[in-house]
Scaffold this active site. Structure first.
Site, PDB file in Angstrom:
ATOM      1  N   ARG A 149       0.887  -1.172   0.000  1.00 40.56           N
ATOM      2  CA  ARG A 149       0.000   0.000   0.000  1.00 40.56           C
ATOM      3  C   ARG A 149       0.920   1.216   0.000  1.00 40.56           C
ATOM      4  O   ARG A 149       1.566   1.522   1.001  1.00 40.56           O
ATOM      5  CB  ARG A 149      -0.898  -0.026   1.240  1.00 40.56           C
ATOM      6  CG  ARG A 149      -1.880   1.136   1.358  1.00 40.56           C
ATOM      7  CD  ARG A 149      -2.734   0.960   2.610  1.00 40.56           C
ATOM      8  NE  ARG A 149      -3.574   2.098   2.880  1.00 40.56           N
ATOM      9  CZ  ARG A 149      -4.798   2.278   2.405  1.00 40.56           C
ATOM     10  NH1 ARG A 149      -5.318   1.372   1.596  1.00 40.56           N
ATOM     11  NH2 ARG A 149      -5.502   3.346   2.717  1.00 40.56           N
ATOM     12  N   HIS A 176      -6.550   1.071  -7.351  1.00 40.46           N
ATOM     13  CA  HIS A 176      -6.967   0.407  -6.110  1.00 40.46           C
ATOM     14  C   HIS A 176      -7.819  -0.811  -6.492  1.00 40.46           C
ATOM     15  O   HIS A 176      -9.031  -0.848  -6.258  1.00 40.46           O
ATOM     16  CB  HIS A 176      -7.764   1.379  -5.232  1.00 40.46           C
ATOM     17  CG  HIS A 176      -7.872   0.947  -3.802  1.00 40.46           C
ATOM     18  ND1 HIS A 176      -7.396  -0.260  -3.340  1.00 40.46           N
ATOM     19  CD2 HIS A 176      -8.421   1.568  -2.706  1.00 40.46           C
ATOM     20  CE1 HIS A 176      -7.622  -0.355  -2.039  1.00 40.46           C
ATOM     21  NE2 HIS A 176      -8.245   0.722  -1.639  1.00 40.46           N
ATOM     22  N   GLN A 179     -10.220  -2.729  -3.969  1.00 40.30           N
ATOM     23  CA  GLN A 179     -11.470  -2.043  -3.640  1.00 40.30           C
ATOM     24  C   GLN A 179     -12.537  -2.319  -4.695  1.00 40.30           C
ATOM     25  O   GLN A 179     -13.711  -2.530  -4.376  1.00 40.30           O
ATOM     26  CB  GLN A 179     -11.242  -0.535  -3.522  1.00 40.30           C
ATOM     27  CG  GLN A 179     -12.472   0.225  -3.071  1.00 40.30           C
ATOM     28  CD  GLN A 179     -12.952  -0.218  -1.704  1.00 40.30           C
ATOM     29  OE1 GLN A 179     -12.172  -0.247  -0.757  1.00 40.30           O
ATOM     30  NE2 GLN A 179     -14.219  -0.570  -1.582  1.00 40.30           N
ATOM     31  N   ASP A 272     -16.193   8.914  -3.094  1.00 39.00           N
ATOM     32  CA  ASP A 272     -15.003   8.591  -2.308  1.00 39.00           C
ATOM     33  C   ASP A 272     -14.541   9.881  -1.646  1.00 39.00           C
ATOM     34  O   ASP A 272     -15.118  10.956  -1.867  1.00 39.00           O
ATOM     35  CB  ASP A 272     -13.921   8.009  -3.236  1.00 39.00           C
ATOM     36  CG  ASP A 272     -12.684   7.525  -2.481  1.00 39.00           C
ATOM     37  OD1 ASP A 272     -12.804   7.220  -1.281  1.00 39.00           O
ATOM     38  OD2 ASP A 272     -11.605   7.448  -3.101  1.00 39.00           O
ATOM     39  N   CYS A 312     -15.897   3.707  -0.268  1.00 38.04           N
ATOM     40  CA  CYS A 312     -14.872   2.757   0.171  1.00 38.04           C
ATOM     41  C   CYS A 312     -14.388   3.004   1.599  1.00 38.04           C
ATOM     42  O   CYS A 312     -13.696   2.156   2.159  1.00 38.04           O
ATOM     43  CB  CYS A 312     -13.702   2.750  -0.800  1.00 38.04           C
ATOM     44  SG  CYS A 312     -12.688   4.240  -0.774  1.00 38.04           S
ATOM     45  N   ARG A 339     -13.826  -6.659   1.438  1.00 40.02           N
ATOM     46  CA  ARG A 339     -12.390  -6.485   1.240  1.00 40.02           C
ATOM     47  C   ARG A 339     -11.634  -7.743   1.676  1.00 40.02           C
ATOM     48  O   ARG A 339     -10.579  -8.065   1.111  1.00 40.02           O
ATOM     49  CB  ARG A 339     -11.894  -5.265   2.017  1.00 40.02           C
ATOM     50  CG  ARG A 339     -12.311  -3.910   1.434  1.00 40.02           C
ATOM     51  CD  ARG A 339     -11.662  -3.654   0.078  1.00 40.02           C
ATOM     52  NE  ARG A 339     -10.221  -3.814   0.154  1.00 40.02           N
ATOM     53  CZ  ARG A 339      -9.394  -2.855   0.604  1.00 40.02           C
ATOM     54  NH1 ARG A 339      -9.875  -1.674   0.970  1.00 40.02           N
ATOM     55  NH2 ARG A 339      -8.099  -3.064   0.646  1.00 40.02           N
TER      56      ARG A 339
END
Length: 354
Positions: A149, A176, A179, A272, A312, A339
């Site tokens: 990440r 991402h 996600q 988001d 998310c 997730r």
């Protein structure tokens, strides 16, 4: 011990045999339904959704649903289910803090029998006395998979270039993909088949949107995107998605600066954060430029009846009002749970342990 149980209690013995049979049946289902579509993922990196074929994307989602059923305890308790990652370890490089990514990856690795190691900025030499190349070469000798990440997408691509084990992009400034898997799984849980549904994005044209554009189009969804001027999705991502639109026969992408125009006729509304980690110095500027983009009941009323909402997380109230976030239309918490199931599917596919 088992022979003693047999002599002492035929009921216990029968229950034990039933448990074993249920366990074997569950694993046969997993192997028969997903292995074929995902065989090509063994040993590969997972950096963005556009790198997946349609069959691979569908296979990962199918395996994710099956993992949820198996490991959350329908016919077999999660603790009694198969542990295909026994003996495997996951190195998790975190340049950015996280709740969902860290907890889902660590817990998911554990449920599959593996072991996860959290490597934060103060835990390893990366970026201080050691390069990404050297870090990749070293971790590859210890671990089965490397999850990262990071801030810059170039970091995860460099990691993938030099690692000799599969790499998972757990977030970069460009993509991402984990996600998107969780989002699409939540939509399948709610709608079943999502082909022909319309997804509206309201907000920043960021990394989360990029992979969602790829994934939604691959599943046959139509896209409507509203961003303020200057916050559009990356032009190369848009070009790739337009190609996917032609391949999958979906409607032409609607791009606008008007949130209401994007949401009109939508079955799914997604937003988001407007200010990502590393953009804190732009907070005041961004809040002003995103004025009018809050997802609230008025905006949702312009979507199709029965439309759902995704975010998310973490969220801020300027992005979505409580009246939507905590409503029956909100799928944010199943989305968050997914997730875990989806990263489990990616890890198992990369190691070929289906």
């Amino acid at each position: 011990m088992f022979s003693c149980l047999n002599k002492a209690s035929p009921v216990v013995s029968r229950a034990f045999r039933n448990q074993v049979a249920a366990h074997q049946f569950a694993m046969q289902r997993l192997q028969s339904s997903a292995a074929g579509a995902l065989a090509s993922m063994k040993g590969r990196h997972f950096l963005s959704i556009d790198e997946l074929s349609n069959d691979e994307l569908t296979g990962l989602l199918k395996l994710s649903h099956e993992y949820k059923e198996t490991y959350s305890g329908s016919s077999v308790k999660g603790t009694d289910a198969a542990k295909p990652l026994t003996g495997d370890s996951l190195a998790m490089i975190f340049q950015k803090r996280s709740t969902r990514t860290r907890v889902s990856s660590e817990t998911g690795a554990y449920l599959l029998g593996g072991h996860a190691l959290f490597l934060g900025p103060s835990d390893i030499q990366l970026g201080v006395n050691e390069t990404m190349k050297d870090t990749a070469l070293v971790l590859s000798r210890f671990n089965s998979i490397i999850l990262a990440r990071v801030f810059a997408h170039s970091d995860v691509t460099e990691l993938a270039e030099h690692a000799t084990v599969p790499v998972i992009n757990a977030l970069s400034d460009r993509h991402h993909p984990l996600q998107t898997l969780a989002d699409l799984m939540a939509l399948q849980q709610h709608f079943g088949d999502v082909k022909g549904k319309t997804l509206a994005w309201v907000g920043d044209g960021n990394n989360v949107l990029h992979d969602l554009m790829y994934g939604a189009t691959k599943l046959g969804m139509n896209l409507r995107i509203a961003t303020p001027t200057g916050y559009e999705p990356d032009s190369e991502v848009m070009k790739i998605t337009e190609g996917l639109v032609k391949e999958n026969g979906t409607a032409a992408i609607v791009s606008t600066t008007d949130a209401s125009e994007a949401v009109a006729g939508a079955d799914v509304v997604v937003t988001d954060t407007w200010v990502s980690m590393g953009q804190e110095d732009e907070y005041a500027k961004r809040i002003a430029e995103f004025d009018g983009y809050q997802v609230n009941s008025k905006l949702m009323s312009q979507a199709n009846p029965g439309a759902v909402f995704l975010h998310c997380l973490p969220r801020h109230q300027e992005e979505v009002a409580d009246e939507v976030f905590y409503s029956d239309a909100s799928l944010v918490f199943p989305e968050a749970e997914n997730r875990m199931w989806t990263v489990m599917a990616v890890m198992a596919a990369q190691l070929g342990k289906l």
